[in-house]
Design an enzyme around this catalytic site. Sequence first.
Site, short mmCIF file in Angstrom:
data_model
loop_
_atom_site.label_atom_id
_atom_site.label_comp_id
_atom_site.label_asym_id
_atom_site.label_seq_id
_atom_site.Cartn_x
_atom_site.Cartn_y
_atom_site.Cartn_z
N ASP A 1 0.85 -1.18 0.00
CA ASP A 1 0.00 0.00 0.00
C ASP A 1 0.89 1.24 0.00
O ASP A 1 2.10 1.14 0.26
CB ASP A 1 -0.90 -0.05 1.24
CG ASP A 1 -1.81 1.14 1.36
OD1 ASP A 1 -2.50 1.48 0.37
OD2 ASP A 1 -1.82 1.76 2.44
N ASP B 1 -0.34 5.22 0.78
CA ASP B 1 -0.67 6.21 1.82
C ASP B 1 -0.79 5.53 3.18
O ASP B 1 -1.54 4.57 3.35
CB ASP B 1 -1.99 6.90 1.49
CG ASP B 1 -1.94 7.69 0.19
OD1 ASP B 1 -1.23 8.70 0.17
OD2 ASP B 1 -2.58 7.27 -0.78
N ASP C 1 -1.69 -0.65 5.96
CA ASP C 1 -1.81 0.03 7.24
C ASP C 1 -3.21 -0.01 7.83
O ASP C 1 -3.44 0.59 8.89
CB ASP C 1 -1.38 1.50 7.10
CG ASP C 1 -2.40 2.33 6.31
OD1 ASP C 1 -2.81 1.87 5.22
OD2 ASP C 1 -2.78 3.41 6.78
#
Length: 243
Positions: free
Chosen positions: A27, A29, A197
């Site tokens: 991922d 961001d 995240d």
Amino acid sequence: MDVTGPADAASFARGPWLAQVDAVLLDLDGTLVDTLGDFALALARTLAELDLPAMPREEIALRVGKGSEHLLQSVLLWACTRAGHADAAARAQALYTRAHLRYQHHYGLVNGSHAVLYPGVQEGLAGLRRAGLRLVCLTNKPHAHALALLRAKGLDGAFETVFGGDSFARKKPDPLPLLQACAWLGTVPARTLMVGDSRNDAQAARAAGCPVVLVTWGYNHGQPVREVDADGYMDSFAEMGVG
């Protein structure tokens, strides 16, 4: 592959699981780059043009992770409610098309300027490459913005390819992006690790049949990431540096 996993990502990276992983999907961001400053500035400029109040950074962080459309819709609803509109939902919907155009414009101008790499990212990616693992960036951010951000942060050469939120018909937490990324790589999901995240990454990985490790410094909608079902968690990206 047994996806019950070890207790932490450090043992995942350095233990026998590494031999069972052929590729890593990462991922962007909240995982590789802290982009909250970019979001806050672009949204503030967009809301100002619409005569709406700016949203605090901590509120924006709760809404990051499901793509720019979801982010903007949520922010507009909050701002219209805060501004006292009688029917905030209807007002937010009416403003969305204009707001989306202006937000994309402003984000394109600030993309990367107020974003910072998380500690250990470059070292961690280099370690994964030294271990012979294939790397793909898989994000819900629009593809063009993802490419520009990676270039701005010196990560444009770190991945074989980059897939954005507009690369496929559906975004994470749908498993489709992960399955399509595995198809592009020619790897089976059980041997393709997802690193993210938030619960979006974990839910997508579980549904796709991929093992998943979550970083503890990202956004995750304001919820403790260790409460999300995952195969491991890491407190520093350097923990993924191997070899």
